[in-house]
Design an enzyme around this catalytic site. Structure first.
Site, short mmCIF file in Angstrom:
data_model
loop_
_atom_site.label_atom_id
_atom_site.label_comp_id
_atom_site.label_asym_id
_atom_site.label_seq_id
_atom_site.Cartn_x
_atom_site.Cartn_y
_atom_site.Cartn_z
N LYS A 30 0.85 -1.21 0.00
CA LYS A 30 0.00 0.00 0.00
C LYS A 30 0.88 1.26 0.00
CE LYS A 30 -4.12 -1.77 2.39
NZ LYS A 30 -5.14 -1.22 1.49
N LEU A 31 1.92 1.24 0.83
CA LEU A 31 2.79 2.42 0.93
C LEU A 31 3.59 2.63 -0.37
CD1 LEU A 31 3.98 1.86 4.61
CD2 LEU A 31 2.57 3.75 3.79
N ARG A 53 10.24 -5.38 10.01
CA ARG A 53 10.77 -6.49 10.81
C ARG A 53 9.63 -7.20 11.56
NH1 ARG A 53 8.60 -5.64 14.85
NH2 ARG A 53 9.04 -4.38 16.68
N LYS A 55 8.95 -9.35 14.97
CA LYS A 55 9.57 -9.61 16.28
C LYS A 55 9.99 -11.07 16.35
CE LYS A 55 8.44 -7.12 20.53
NZ LYS A 55 9.27 -6.01 20.19
N SER A 59 12.09 -12.38 21.36
CA SER A 59 11.60 -11.07 21.82
C SER A 59 10.14 -11.12 22.25
CB SER A 59 11.71 -10.02 20.72
OG SER A 59 13.00 -9.91 20.28
N HIS A 130 3.87 7.36 15.46
CA HIS A 130 3.60 5.92 15.58
C HIS A 130 2.12 5.63 15.34
CE1 HIS A 130 7.26 4.71 18.28
NE2 HIS A 130 7.61 5.50 17.30
N GLU A 149 2.45 -2.26 13.54
CA GLU A 149 2.93 -0.97 14.07
C GLU A 149 3.74 -0.26 12.99
OE1 GLU A 149 4.97 0.18 18.18
OE2 GLU A 149 6.42 0.00 16.55
P1 0O2 Z 1 12.28 -2.57 18.42
O1 0O2 Z 1 13.43 -3.47 18.29
O2 0O2 Z 1 12.46 -1.26 17.67
O3 0O2 Z 1 10.97 -3.20 18.17
P2 0O2 Z 1 5.52 -1.00 23.62
O4 0O2 Z 1 6.04 -1.05 22.21
O5 0O2 Z 1 4.40 -1.95 23.81
O6 0O2 Z 1 6.63 -1.15 24.64
P3 0O2 Z 1 4.61 1.58 23.07
O7 0O2 Z 1 4.04 2.69 23.91
O8 0O2 Z 1 3.84 1.20 21.86
O9 0O2 Z 1 4.86 0.36 23.98
O10 0O2 Z 1 6.07 1.92 22.70
P4 0O2 Z 1 6.65 3.20 22.02
O11 0O2 Z 1 7.63 3.76 22.98
O12 0O2 Z 1 5.56 4.10 21.57
O13 0O2 Z 1 7.38 2.64 20.74
C1 0O2 Z 1 8.19 1.51 20.76
C2 0O2 Z 1 9.19 1.54 19.62
O14 0O2 Z 1 9.45 2.89 19.20
C3 0O2 Z 1 10.54 1.02 20.06
O15 0O2 Z 1 10.58 -0.34 19.82
C4 0O2 Z 1 11.52 1.77 19.17
O16 0O2 Z 1 11.60 1.18 17.89
C5 0O2 Z 1 10.86 3.12 19.03
N1 0O2 Z 1 11.27 4.03 20.12
C6 0O2 Z 1 10.49 4.48 21.12
N2 0O2 Z 1 11.18 5.31 21.93
C7 0O2 Z 1 12.43 5.38 21.44
C8 0O2 Z 1 13.60 6.10 21.85
O17 0O2 Z 1 13.63 6.82 22.83
N3 0O2 Z 1 14.72 5.94 21.07
C9 0O2 Z 1 14.72 5.15 19.97
N4 0O2 Z 1 15.86 5.06 19.27
N5 0O2 Z 1 13.64 4.45 19.56
C10 0O2 Z 1 12.49 4.57 20.29
P5 0O2 Z 1 11.36 -1.33 20.80
O18 0O2 Z 1 10.34 -2.18 21.48
O19 0O2 Z 1 12.28 -0.56 21.70
O20 0O2 Z 1 12.26 -2.22 19.95
#
Ligand code: 0O2
Length: 214
Positions: A30-31, A53, A55, A59, A130, A149
């Site tokens: 779609k994108l 990706r 998970k 993880s 997000h 996501e």
């Molecule tokens: P990966 O390996 O990227 O998947 P949850 O995801 O359930 O813990 P929520 O509120 O949906 O909760 O999380 P959030 O913080 O909105 O978004 C999660 C993802 O956003 C993270 O995935 C990161 O990819 C990115 N992200 C969020 N905050 C930061 C940050 O401060 N720095 C960086 N570099 N990336 C961020 P994961 O789970 O960490 O890992």
């Protein structure tokens, strides 16, 4: 859990990954179509690149464990909305909102959650839009509605997030407060540059329009 149970569970999780992989492909397509259409009409692409990706099984297990949730397929499907993830890196800030709008207004897409870390950056300076959307995936015996996501950000936001992520993993303990402050200041500088680049783009666009008109 007995080792046979763990192996069985892993197999089911691998099958579940196929489901999420398929949902990722639906969204990516779609994108890509939206990006191509924009190129045809406006002679430029809003999307610089995309990464997706799924998970890993480890993880998924770790996250369910951390949240003290049941370790099962049903629990993963019900509680985790980031099993399938797509990162969309755009050229300009306004591209982010345009892409988000064009995707979420499609009638087979359901917007489940939107978190705007651009208008409301995280305290550490992190910026991105997000979205969690649900998309139908059709198989031989029916369809499944799957959450994906999507993180949408500019090249500049991606630059900061990639380095910050790497630094956090390289630091044995929590990042010292003075360094955290500096990282946050870098994020603000980058956000300011993003705005300036967008203004430059608009100026050039107007200049080209005026030149073609005269
Ligand atoms: P990966 O390996 O990227 O998947 P949850 O995801 O359930 O813990 P929520 O509120 O949906 O909760 O999380 P959030 O913080 O909105 O978004 C999660 C993802 O956003 C993270 O995935 C990161 O990819 C990115 N992200 C969020 N905050 C930061 C940050 O401060 N720095 C960086 N570099 N990336 C961020 P994961 O789970 O960490 O890992």
């Amino acid at each position: 859990l007995r080792s046979d149970d763990v192996e069985g569970l892993k197999m089911s999780f691998f099958e579940m990954q196929h489901l999420y992989q398929s949902a990722t492909r639906e969204i990516s397509t779609k994108l890509e179509i939206l990006d191509d259409e924009f190129q045809v009409i406006h002679k430029r692409n809003p999307i610089h690149h995309m990464q997706s990706r799924i998970k890993s099984v480890k993880s998924i297990f770790d996250k369910l464990n951390r949240r003290e949730l049941d370790i099962s397929i049903e629990s993963a499907k019900a509680n985790l909305h980031d099993i399938a993830g797509i990162r969309v890196v755009c050229y300009y800030i306004e591209d982010i909102y345009m892409i988000a709008k064009m995707l979420t207004q499609q009638d087979d897409i359901e917007l489940v959650k939107e978190t705007d870390y651009i208008k409301n950056p995280k305290p550490n300076g992190y910026r991105s839009l997000h979205l969690v959307v649900k998309v139908p995936v059709f198989f031989s015996d029916g369809k499944e509605i799957v959450p994906v996501e999507i993180q949408i950000r500019t090249i500049a936001m991606d630059f900061w997030a990639s380095l910050e992520h790497q630094l956090r993993y390289k630091t044995v303990d929590a990042i010292p407060p003075s360094v955290a402050k500096e990282l946050q200041e870098c994020a603000d500088t980058i956000a300011d540059t993003d705005m300036r680049m967008q203004r430059i783009y608009k100026t050039i666009e107007q200049f080209n329009y005026n030149t073609e008109e005269s």
